[in-house]
Motif scaffolding. Structure first.
Motif, PDB file in Angstrom:
ATOM      1  N   ARG A 199      12.765 -35.483  59.533  1.00  0.00           N
ATOM      2  CA  ARG A 199      12.354 -34.381  60.396  1.00  0.00           C
ATOM      3  C   ARG A 199      13.357 -34.261  61.533  1.00  0.00           C
ATOM      4  O   ARG A 199      13.761 -35.260  62.126  1.00  0.00           O
ATOM      5  CB  ARG A 199      10.954 -34.614  60.956  1.00  0.00           C
ATOM      6  N   SER A 200      13.764 -33.041  61.860  1.00  0.00           N
ATOM      7  CA  SER A 200      14.781 -32.860  62.889  1.00  0.00           C
ATOM      8  C   SER A 200      14.197 -33.061  64.286  1.00  0.00           C
ATOM      9  O   SER A 200      12.978 -32.942  64.498  1.00  0.00           O
ATOM     10  CB  SER A 200      15.396 -31.462  62.801  1.00  0.00           C
ATOM     11  N   GLU A 201      15.066 -33.359  65.225  1.00  0.00           N
ATOM     12  CA  GLU A 201      14.627 -33.517  66.609  1.00  0.00           C
ATOM     13  C   GLU A 201      14.011 -32.228  67.131  1.00  0.00           C
ATOM     14  O   GLU A 201      12.997 -32.254  67.835  1.00  0.00           O
ATOM     15  CB  GLU A 201      15.812 -33.940  67.480  1.00  0.00           C
ATOM     16  N   MET A 202      14.600 -31.093  66.790  1.00  0.00           N
ATOM     17  CA  MET A 202      14.070 -29.810  67.255  1.00  0.00           C
ATOM     18  C   MET A 202      12.660 -29.577  66.717  1.00  0.00           C
ATOM     19  O   MET A 202      11.763 -29.126  67.449  1.00  0.00           O
ATOM     20  CB  MET A 202      14.986 -28.651  66.837  1.00  0.00           C
ATOM     21  N   GLU A 203      12.449 -29.908  65.455  1.00  0.00           N
ATOM     22  CA  GLU A 203      11.111 -29.756  64.875  1.00  0.00           C
ATOM     23  C   GLU A 203      10.103 -30.635  65.595  1.00  0.00           C
ATOM     24  O   GLU A 203       8.981 -30.205  65.888  1.00  0.00           O
ATOM     25  CB  GLU A 203      11.142 -30.124  63.387  1.00  0.00           C
ATOM     26  N   PHE A 204      10.497 -31.868  65.887  1.00  0.00           N
ATOM     27  CA  PHE A 204       9.595 -32.789  66.570  1.00  0.00           C
ATOM     28  C   PHE A 204       9.265 -32.279  67.970  1.00  0.00           C
ATOM     29  O   PHE A 204       8.096 -32.296  68.392  1.00  0.00           O
ATOM     30  CB  PHE A 204      10.221 -34.178  66.648  1.00  0.00           C
ATOM     31  N   VAL A 205      10.257 -31.812  68.691  1.00  0.00           N
ATOM     32  CA  VAL A 205      10.030 -31.273  70.040  1.00  0.00           C
ATOM     33  C   VAL A 205       9.054 -30.100  69.987  1.00  0.00           C
ATOM     34  O   VAL A 205       8.151 -29.978  70.830  1.00  0.00           O
ATOM     35  CB  VAL A 205      11.363 -30.860  70.685  1.00  0.00           C
ATOM     36  N   GLU A 206       9.195 -29.250  69.010  1.00  0.00           N
ATOM     37  CA  GLU A 206       8.299 -28.091  68.866  1.00  0.00           C
ATOM     38  C   GLU A 206       6.872 -28.547  68.540  1.00  0.00           C
ATOM     39  O   GLU A 206       5.900 -27.994  69.076  1.00  0.00           O
ATOM     40  CB  GLU A 206       8.823 -27.160  67.771  1.00  0.00           C
ATOM     41  N   ILE A 207       6.735 -29.539  67.679  1.00  0.00           N
ATOM     42  CA  ILE A 207       5.406 -30.071  67.345  1.00  0.00           C
ATOM     43  C   ILE A 207       4.731 -30.618  68.596  1.00  0.00           C
ATOM     44  O   ILE A 207       3.555 -30.335  68.870  1.00  0.00           O
ATOM     45  CB  ILE A 207       5.520 -31.172  66.269  1.00  0.00           C
ATOM     46  N   MET A 208       5.453 -31.391  69.374  1.00  0.00           N
ATOM     47  CA  MET A 208       4.872 -32.012  70.562  1.00  0.00           C
ATOM     48  C   MET A 208       4.512 -30.970  71.621  1.00  0.00           C
ATOM     49  O   MET A 208       3.484 -31.098  72.312  1.00  0.00           O
ATOM     50  CB  MET A 208       5.836 -33.049  71.128  1.00  0.00           C
ATOM     51  N   ALA A 209       5.321 -29.932  71.746  1.00  0.00           N
ATOM     52  CA  ALA A 209       5.055 -28.892  72.747  1.00  0.00           C
ATOM     53  C   ALA A 209       3.810 -28.085  72.404  1.00  0.00           C
ATOM     54  O   ALA A 209       3.167 -27.507  73.294  1.00  0.00           O
ATOM     55  CB  ALA A 209       6.265 -27.971  72.868  1.00  0.00           C
ATOM     56  N   ALA A 210       3.454 -28.044  71.129  1.00  0.00           N
ATOM     57  CA  ALA A 210       2.326 -27.220  70.687  1.00  0.00           C
ATOM     58  C   ALA A 210       0.996 -27.962  70.701  1.00  0.00           C
ATOM     59  O   ALA A 210      -0.047 -27.362  70.406  1.00  0.00           O
ATOM     60  CB  ALA A 210       2.604 -26.705  69.276  1.00  0.00           C
ATOM     61  N   LEU A 211       0.960 -29.245  71.076  1.00  0.00           N
ATOM     62  CA  LEU A 211      -0.270 -30.031  70.944  1.00  0.00           C
ATOM     63  C   LEU A 211      -1.373 -29.595  71.906  1.00  0.00           C
ATOM     64  O   LEU A 211      -2.542 -29.522  71.529  1.00  0.00           O
ATOM     65  CB  LEU A 211       0.031 -31.522  71.160  1.00  0.00           C
ATOM     66  N   LYS A 212      -1.037 -29.366  73.173  1.00  0.00           N
ATOM     67  CA  LYS A 212      -2.012 -28.885  74.177  1.00  0.00           C
ATOM     68  C   LYS A 212      -3.249 -29.799  74.235  1.00  0.00           C
ATOM     69  O   LYS A 212      -4.379 -29.358  74.096  1.00  0.00           O
ATOM     70  CB  LYS A 212      -2.457 -27.449  73.855  1.00  0.00           C
ATOM     71  N   LEU A 213      -3.022 -31.076  74.470  1.00  0.00           N
ATOM     72  CA  LEU A 213      -4.102 -32.056  74.498  1.00  0.00           C
ATOM     73  C   LEU A 213      -4.703 -32.178  75.901  1.00  0.00           C
ATOM     74  O   LEU A 213      -3.996 -32.036  76.903  1.00  0.00           O
ATOM     75  CB  LEU A 213      -3.572 -33.429  74.070  1.00  0.00           C
ATOM     76  N   PRO A 214      -5.995 -32.456  76.008  1.00  0.00           N
ATOM     77  CA  PRO A 214      -6.590 -32.715  77.329  1.00  0.00           C
ATOM     78  C   PRO A 214      -6.099 -34.049  77.868  1.00  0.00           C
ATOM     79  O   PRO A 214      -5.718 -34.945  77.102  1.00  0.00           O
ATOM     80  CB  PRO A 214      -8.094 -32.756  77.038  1.00  0.00           C
ATOM     81  N   ASN A 215      -6.110 -34.202  79.199  1.00  0.00           N
ATOM     82  CA  ASN A 215      -5.700 -35.465  79.792  1.00  0.00           C
ATOM     83  C   ASN A 215      -6.697 -36.572  79.451  1.00  0.00           C
ATOM     84  O   ASN A 215      -7.889 -36.303  79.286  1.00  0.00           O
ATOM     85  CB  ASN A 215      -5.615 -35.341  81.313  1.00  0.00           C
ATOM     86  N   PRO A 216      -6.229 -37.814  79.344  1.00  0.00           N
ATOM     87  CA  PRO A 216      -7.161 -38.929  79.152  1.00  0.00           C
ATOM     88  C   PRO A 216      -8.187 -38.964  80.274  1.00  0.00           C
ATOM     89  O   PRO A 216      -7.867 -38.698  81.438  1.00  0.00           O
ATOM     90  CB  PRO A 216      -6.241 -40.154  79.194  1.00  0.00           C
ATOM     91  N   LYS A 217      -9.418 -39.332  79.944  1.00  0.00           N
ATOM     92  CA  LYS A 217     -10.510 -39.281  80.917  1.00  0.00           C
ATOM     93  C   LYS A 217     -10.269 -40.167  82.125  1.00  0.00           C
ATOM     94  O   LYS A 217     -10.643 -39.826  83.247  1.00  0.00           O
ATOM     95  CB  LYS A 217     -11.828 -39.676  80.235  1.00  0.00           C
ATOM     96  N   LYS A 218      -9.652 -41.310  81.923  1.00  0.00           N
ATOM     97  CA  LYS A 218      -9.465 -42.271  83.012  1.00  0.00           C
ATOM     98  C   LYS A 218      -8.094 -42.176  83.679  1.00  0.00           C
ATOM     99  O   LYS A 218      -7.752 -43.029  84.507  1.00  0.00           O
ATOM    100  CB  LYS A 218      -9.673 -43.689  82.494  1.00  0.00           C
TER     101      LYS A 218
END
Length: 234
Positions: A199-218
């Protein structure tokens, strides 16, 4: 175990955190990795039952989802604490750098700098096992959207450091949320949904940017506490 390494994988259900205890069967010297504040008594009981002497207390990074037990374990056992130098934690006994080696009995644990999830991320290799923290998870990776996270750095860490290990190397992450306990470098190269080999670095960066995860509770309480080696065990 046949090679003389005592090895225990422990779990904290609230934070889905794995804690690892490694000991030399002959000398009884031991290391603990990613200990959780709420599980101190459990861990000390096991260490006592096994007749181990704790020499090192290590964190793979500054955690955002739980408070480390490092400082309190040091107080109770006299063992030395260590975390990656990128954490800039003054209270830790050791600011670990890439290539550092820690000996316990007849075994050696090697530090591998694997930043990207945080600046302080350090993986540890010992006897065919690699403890990857939040850098490489089973079929996933740590997130890169807070705490100095950088997807490009994480991509390079995994591909240049972790995927350079033998395919048979057992992977033990800091967390799992789907009931897995371990993997191998070969399986992650082939099947990791975010960062399979090729998997290319650009693909990985795009995957990570699209996650939109909530912050950990603690996160708001855990990060400051962990910068103080778990001060206050909040």
């Amino acid at each position: 175990m046949g090679d003389g390494l005592l090895f225990y994988q422990l779990f904290d259900a609230e934070s889905s955190t794995f804690t690892y205890l490694l000991g030399d069967e002959a000398t009884r010297e031991a290391v603990i990795i990613d200990a959780v504040a709420e599980q101190i008594d459990r861990d000390l009981q096991l260490i006592g039952e096994l007749g181990l002497r704790l020499h090192y207390i290590l964190d793979t990074h500054i955690h955002a989802d739980h408070v480390t037990a490092a400082g309190e374990l040091r107080r109770r056992t006299g063992a030395r604490t260590g975390v990656g130098q990128g954490a800039k934690v003054d209270c830790a006994d050791m600011a670990l750098q890439d290539g550092d080696e820690l000996n316990f009995g007849n075994f050696q644990l090697s530090a591998l700098a694997t930043p990207g999830h945080t600046d302080s991320c350090m993986s540890f290799f010992c006897a065919g096992k690699v403890f990857t923290g939040d850098a490489l998870l089973i079929r996933s990776t740590g997130r890169t959207d807070f705490q100095q996270g950088n997807a490009s750095r994480l991509y390079q860490s995994v591909n240049q450091k972790l995927y350079a290990l033998a395919d048979s190397t057992l992977v033990y992450p800091a967390h799992d949320y789907k009931g897995h306990t371990h993997s191998t470098i070969g399986l992650e190269k082939q099947f990791n949904a975010r960062i399979a080999l090729g998997r290319s670095e650009m693909e990985f960066v795009e995957i990570m940017a699209a996650l939109k995860l909530p912050n950990p509770k603690k996160m708001d309480s855990a990060v400051p506490a962990n910068l103080g080696c778990g001060k206050g065990l909040q």
